[in-house]
Each structure stands twice: as C-alpha cells, then as structure tokens.
Design an enzyme around this catalytic site. Structure first.
Site, PDB file in Angstrom:
ATOM      1  N   HIS A 107      43.734 -12.492  85.770  1.00  0.00           N
ATOM      2  CA  HIS A 107      44.119 -13.782  86.343  1.00  0.00           C
ATOM      3  C   HIS A 107      45.042 -13.631  87.541  1.00  0.00           C
ATOM      4  O   HIS A 107      45.717 -14.583  87.934  1.00  0.00           O
ATOM      5  CB  HIS A 107      44.794 -14.661  85.275  1.00  0.00           C
ATOM      6  CG  HIS A 107      43.826 -15.135  84.242  1.00  0.00           C
ATOM      7  ND1 HIS A 107      44.229 -15.568  83.008  1.00  0.00           N
ATOM      8  CD2 HIS A 107      42.478 -15.227  84.250  1.00  0.00           C
ATOM      9  CE1 HIS A 107      43.163 -15.920  82.306  1.00  0.00           C
ATOM     10  NE2 HIS A 107      42.089 -15.718  83.034  1.00  0.00           N
TER      11      HIS A 107
ATOM     12  N   ASN B  80      48.243 -12.085  82.046  1.00  0.00           N
ATOM     13  CA  ASN B  80      49.553 -12.386  82.613  1.00  0.00           C
ATOM     14  C   ASN B  80      49.609 -12.010  84.095  1.00  0.00           C
ATOM     15  O   ASN B  80      48.992 -11.033  84.524  1.00  0.00           O
ATOM     16  CB  ASN B  80      50.658 -11.634  81.862  1.00  0.00           C
ATOM     17  CG  ASN B  80      50.665 -11.974  80.378  1.00  0.00           C
ATOM     18  OD1 ASN B  80      50.173 -13.033  79.978  1.00  0.00           O
ATOM     19  ND2 ASN B  80      51.174 -11.072  79.562  1.00  0.00           N
ATOM     20  N   ILE B  81      50.382 -12.776  84.820  1.00  0.00           N
ATOM     21  CA  ILE B  81      50.536 -12.499  86.256  1.00  0.00           C
ATOM     22  C   ILE B  81      51.858 -11.780  86.534  1.00  0.00           C
ATOM     23  O   ILE B  81      52.184 -11.517  87.690  1.00  0.00           O
ATOM     24  CB  ILE B  81      50.413 -13.807  87.081  1.00  0.00           C
ATOM     25  CG1 ILE B  81      51.527 -14.803  86.730  1.00  0.00           C
ATOM     26  CG2 ILE B  81      49.039 -14.433  86.881  1.00  0.00           C
ATOM     27  CD1 ILE B  81      51.520 -16.074  87.609  1.00  0.00           C
TER      28      ILE B  81
END
Ligand code: BV8
Length: 228
Positions: A109, A92-93
């Site tokens: 990521h 998750n960002i």
C-alpha cells in the site's frame, strides 16, 4: 517448523500499534478522526488536496517519532536466520519493519516517506513542504502526491505477491483486521494452494475462520514467541 520452506507473512497496523502508531479501526483510530472517502481516495485528494496532504504529513511525522517494537525485530531475525524463501508483505506505510532490521519489505500500500509524481510516476523522498506542492525532482511538474495506494487503486506488486502465495507452505497474518481487500483474501489464496495458515492478532479478525490456527495477544509478545 517442520517441512516448511516458503513463508509469506502479511502485516497490518497491529504490528506497529505497540510502537505507538495509530491503527485504523480501533476506538479513536484513524478512521474515527477522518472519513476514508476524504483522505484515502483519489477523489478525496482531487476534492481537497491540502486536507489529504496534511493528513499524510501528520502520519509521516507520527511515524518518524516512533521506534520498532519486538515484533518488528523478531521478524527481522526470522529473515536473517531463515534458509528457505520468506516474503514479508506489509499493508503499513511506516518504515518500522526496515528500522527493525528487515532487509526486504514489500509495501503493497505504498510508503508514507515517499512522494509519487502523478505526471512521470517517479518516486522521491517526501519533501518537507508538500502542501506548497513543490515540483517533481524528476520532471518538474507540480504533480506530487503521497506514494500510498488509496481505495479504488491497485496495490503494488500484486503479481509477485500472488506468485509467492501460490508457492508458500506457510502463510502468517499479523496485526490486521481482515477488513480490506485484496490483502484480506490472501489467506484463502494460500490455503487454496495447500499452505498452513496462522493468524497472530490482538483479537479475532474478520478472516479468523480461514486460519488453521489463531493466537491472540499483543504482537510484541506473540510474534517473538512464534519466531523464537
Ligand atoms: C482495490 C494505505 C481494485 C493508505 C490503505 C467497495 C467499494 C470500493 C472498493 C471496495 C469495495 N469493496 C471492496 C473494495 C475494495 C477495497 C476494500 O477492500 N474496501 C474495504 C473497506 C471494503 N480495496 C481497495 O480499494 C484496494 N484496491 O481493490 O483495487 C482495483 C482493481 C483493478 C484496478 C484498480 C483497482 C486498495 C486498498 C488499499 C487502501 N489503502 N492504506 C494509508 O495507510 O493511509 S488501507 C488501510 O486499511 C491499511 O493500509 C490496511 O491495509 C487496511 C486495513 O487496516 P489494518 O492494517 O488491518 O488495520 P486495522 O486498524 O483495520 O486493524 C488493526 C488490527 O490489528 C486489528 O485486528 C487489531 O485487533 C489488531 N491489533 C491492534 N493492536 C495490536 C493488534 N494486533 C497485535 N498486536 C497489537 N498490539
């Protein structure tokens, strides 16, 4: 958890779903509103940078209005209490693990709240007017992009992740569809090195068959049950 010392936890969009952050592949998910090729590839960014920057501006704004849920908070408790090694890897960002209390999060990521300079590779906080392509705070080049890993790009800190997978006694996957590699292959890597494998997810994922155990339910319920 007897004879478990080294744990690797992988999270995906499902761990943030109950906080109100869109997942990718559910009905109405992010990939129904935007083609991956248009907004999550280097080619898409080169083709239409404004579309991509608006997409990530929207993601960042959504994240900033949301709060961590009991799953994030339970993982932070585990980190604080665990006396062995614990590596939390997230696809998750968003920053909900951090806001939920986790001190050490590996964003394989990337992070929605950061900008990356394509010229000097410096990271900086996402500037409010990204679509106006402000200069990099470090080198001045008008070369800022979202600090996220797009399809076809190498995820961050893979050596560190594979070293931890090779040494872990327990691998836990939480809230991910198992659709994207290399993350989707981590369970096999851990299993090949003798780790126990546990999946906590709302529904069976593409990789469920590789896990010793799968527990189904919303992360906000089943993660605290597992941790506590
Ligand atoms: C790489 C960041 C190599 C940006 C993301 C063919 C062509 C081209 C590439 C490939 C190909 N075949 C394979 C590849 C590789 C490709 C890939 O895997 N493609 C897939 C689509 C087949 N991978 C890559 O390109 C990766 N890089 O391979 O590099 C390389 C080698 C050498 C040199 C250079 C490069 C890079 C992949 C990273 C892409 N970036 N995100 C952004 O966020 O916008 S991917 C994005 O989707 C996420 O980050 C995440 O990783 C991924 C999967 O999403 P999930 O998190 O799993 O979310 P999803 O919606 O899918 O599922 C949610 C789950 O939660 C569901 O199971 C649901 O049931 C559950 N859930 C829902 N609610 C709850 C819940 N669970 C619990 N509680 C709830 N309440």
């Amino acid at each position: 958890m007897t004879d478990i010392r080294n744990i690797v936890i992988l999270t995906g969009a499902g761990v943030s779903a109950e906080s109100g952050i869109d997942t990718f592949r559910a009905d109405g998910g992010l990939w129904e509103q935007h083609r991956i090729e248009d907004v999550a590839t280097p080619e898409g960014f080169a083709r239409d940078p404004d579309l991509v920057l608006r997409f990530y501006e929207m993601r960042k704004e959504q994240i900033q209005t949301k709060l961590p849920n009991p799953a994030h908070q339970a993982l932070a408790r585990l980190e604080a209490e665990w006396d062995g090694n614990l590596l939390l890897v997230t696809q998750n960002i968003d920053d909900l693990h951090e806001r939920g209390g986790s001190k050490s999060v590996l964003h394989m990521h990337g992070e929605a709240l950061l900008a990356l300079c394509s010229a000097c590779e410096a990271r900086s906080p996402w500037p409010g007017v990204m679509v106006e392509r402000p200069p990099c705070p470090s080198c001045g080049a008008a070369a800022l992009r979202p600090d996220v890993v797009w399809f076809g790009e190498m995820p961050y800190r893979m050596d560190e992740i594979y070293a931890a997978l090779g040494a872990c006694d327990l691998f836990v996957s939480i809230g991910t569809s198992g659709a994207v590699y290399p993350a989707a292959g981590f369970v096999r890597e851990a299993k090949a090195h003798g780790a126990q494998t546990l999946e906590l997810n709302l529904e069976r994922s593409q990789g469920s068959g590789w896990f010793d155990e799968t527990r189904l339910g919303p992360a906000g319920e089943i993660v605290p049950e597992w941790v506590d």
